[in-house]
Design a protein around this motif. Structure first.
Motif, mmCIF file in Angstrom:
data_model
loop_
_atom_site.group_PDB
_atom_site.id
_atom_site.type_symbol
_atom_site.label_atom_id
_atom_site.label_comp_id
_atom_site.label_asym_id
_atom_site.label_seq_id
_atom_site.Cartn_x
_atom_site.Cartn_y
_atom_site.Cartn_z
ATOM 1 N N LEU A 51 19.998 -63.033 13.920
ATOM 2 C CA LEU A 51 18.288 -63.515 13.247
ATOM 3 C C LEU A 51 17.550 -64.412 14.674
ATOM 4 O O LEU A 51 18.430 -64.576 14.845
ATOM 5 C CB LEU A 51 18.205 -64.917 12.070
ATOM 6 C CG LEU A 51 19.340 -63.441 11.000
ATOM 7 C CD1 LEU A 51 19.131 -64.655 9.866
ATOM 8 C CD2 LEU A 51 18.101 -62.649 10.554
ATOM 9 N N PRO A 52 16.811 -64.189 14.590
ATOM 10 C CA PRO A 52 15.840 -64.809 15.527
ATOM 11 C C PRO A 52 15.655 -66.168 15.478
ATOM 12 O O PRO A 52 15.884 -67.020 14.100
ATOM 13 C CB PRO A 52 14.140 -64.324 15.458
ATOM 14 C CG PRO A 52 14.009 -63.563 14.202
ATOM 15 C CD PRO A 52 15.699 -63.181 13.262
ATOM 16 N N THR A 53 16.158 -66.633 16.400
ATOM 17 C CA THR A 53 15.825 -68.040 16.606
ATOM 18 C C THR A 53 14.781 -69.104 17.100
ATOM 19 O O THR A 53 14.600 -70.181 17.422
ATOM 20 C CB THR A 53 17.367 -68.651 16.909
ATOM 21 O OG1 THR A 53 17.076 -68.455 18.602
ATOM 22 C CG2 THR A 53 18.672 -68.306 16.673
ATOM 23 N N ALA A 54 13.341 -68.345 17.314
ATOM 24 C CA ALA A 54 12.490 -69.276 18.003
ATOM 25 C C ALA A 54 12.087 -69.843 16.816
ATOM 26 O O ALA A 54 12.265 -69.231 15.170
ATOM 27 C CB ALA A 54 10.968 -68.055 18.161
ATOM 28 N N LYS A 55 11.242 -70.920 17.286
ATOM 29 C CA LYS A 55 10.739 -72.258 15.516
ATOM 30 C C LYS A 55 9.794 -71.190 15.300
ATOM 31 O O LYS A 55 8.671 -70.767 15.865
ATOM 32 C CB LYS A 55 10.201 -73.838 16.869
ATOM 33 C CG LYS A 55 11.029 -74.143 16.861
ATOM 34 C CD LYS A 55 10.743 -75.792 17.777
ATOM 35 C CE LYS A 55 11.216 -76.552 16.734
ATOM 36 N NZ LYS A 55 10.130 -78.401 17.387
ATOM 37 N N GLY A 56 9.757 -71.455 14.382
ATOM 38 C CA GLY A 56 8.724 -70.957 12.668
ATOM 39 C C GLY A 56 8.949 -69.253 12.910
ATOM 40 O O GLY A 56 8.064 -69.917 11.378
ATOM 41 N N ARG A 57 10.094 -68.994 13.333
ATOM 42 C CA ARG A 57 9.611 -67.788 12.477
ATOM 43 C C ARG A 57 10.788 -68.063 11.200
ATOM 44 O O ARG A 57 12.050 -68.531 10.898
ATOM 45 C CB ARG A 57 10.798 -66.456 13.210
ATOM 46 C CG ARG A 57 10.557 -66.683 14.528
ATOM 47 C CD ARG A 57 9.475 -64.810 14.713
ATOM 48 N NE ARG A 57 8.579 -65.091 15.636
ATOM 49 C CZ ARG A 57 8.915 -63.539 16.291
ATOM 50 N NH1 ARG A 57 9.551 -62.919 15.685
ATOM 51 N NH2 ARG A 57 8.471 -63.172 17.249
ATOM 52 N N ARG A 58 10.776 -67.224 10.144
ATOM 53 C CA ARG A 58 10.654 -67.455 8.536
ATOM 54 C C ARG A 58 11.229 -66.104 8.160
ATOM 55 O O ARG A 58 11.120 -65.229 8.508
ATOM 56 C CB ARG A 58 10.017 -68.003 7.883
ATOM 57 C CG ARG A 58 8.826 -67.525 7.450
ATOM 58 C CD ARG A 58 8.534 -68.560 5.539
ATOM 59 N NE ARG A 58 8.051 -67.327 5.046
ATOM 60 C CZ ARG A 58 6.164 -68.217 5.460
ATOM 61 N NH1 ARG A 58 5.620 -69.003 5.613
ATOM 62 N NH2 ARG A 58 5.980 -67.056 4.868
ATOM 63 N N LEU A 59 12.505 -66.358 7.112
ATOM 64 C CA LEU A 59 13.373 -65.482 6.345
ATOM 65 C C LEU A 59 12.866 -65.263 5.067
ATOM 66 O O LEU A 59 13.229 -67.088 4.982
ATOM 67 C CB LEU A 59 14.691 -65.044 7.170
ATOM 68 C CG LEU A 59 15.235 -63.510 6.274
ATOM 69 C CD1 LEU A 59 14.693 -62.635 6.578
ATOM 70 C CD2 LEU A 59 17.022 -63.388 7.005
#
Length: 139
Positions: A51-59
């Motif tokens: 999963l993407p670990t950039a801040k602010g990205r949500r699943l």
């Protein structure tokens, strides 16, 4: 239920990682590891390491119901925008039903072997209404 999408402030980003909502027993987890007086659901974010670990990205999990209310679990694999450090996961329970309700809840992070890595429990009943539909942990 199956689905899921990664979101950030700019919109929806497609992913190939399904999210499923099932009972813990379907995954062979012992009922004794969960609070016996509460309804327990297992929300499985497949392929978590990808999963993407950039801040602010949500699943978001698919919607599920508990005690007549509709909910989703929001997972920020890299932490939400308020996270103070990198390497943290942010989790929020999001109320989707109309009106208001109160809830006490617990979240466990369980690895693929069934081991509990982290447990967080709300310290009291949380109010969910039109001005506050989320409750959870930043890190």
């Amino acid at each position: 239920n199956e689905g899921g999408s990664v979101k950030d402030d700019g919109g929806v980003v497609s992913i190939n990682s399904p999210v499923t909502v099932t009972s813990p027993e379907m995954w062979g987890l012992s009922p004794t590891m969960f609070h016996k007086e509460w309804k327990s659901l297992l929300i499985h974010f497949h392929n978590f390491a990808e999963l993407p670990t950039a801040k602010g990205r949500r699943l978001e999990s698919p919607e599920f119901t508990c005690n007549g209310q509709t909910w989703v679990l929001r997972l920020y694999p890299g932490g939400n925008n308020s996270a103070t450090d990198t390497g943290h996961v942010s989790l929020y329970l999001n109320h989707r039903s109309r009106g208001s309700t109160t809830a006490t809840f617990e979240v466990k992070i369980i690895n693929k072997y069934g081991d509990t890595l982290e447990t967080r429990r709300s310290s009291k009943y949380r109010l969910f209404d039109s001005s506050n539909s989320n409750s959870g942990w930043t890190d």
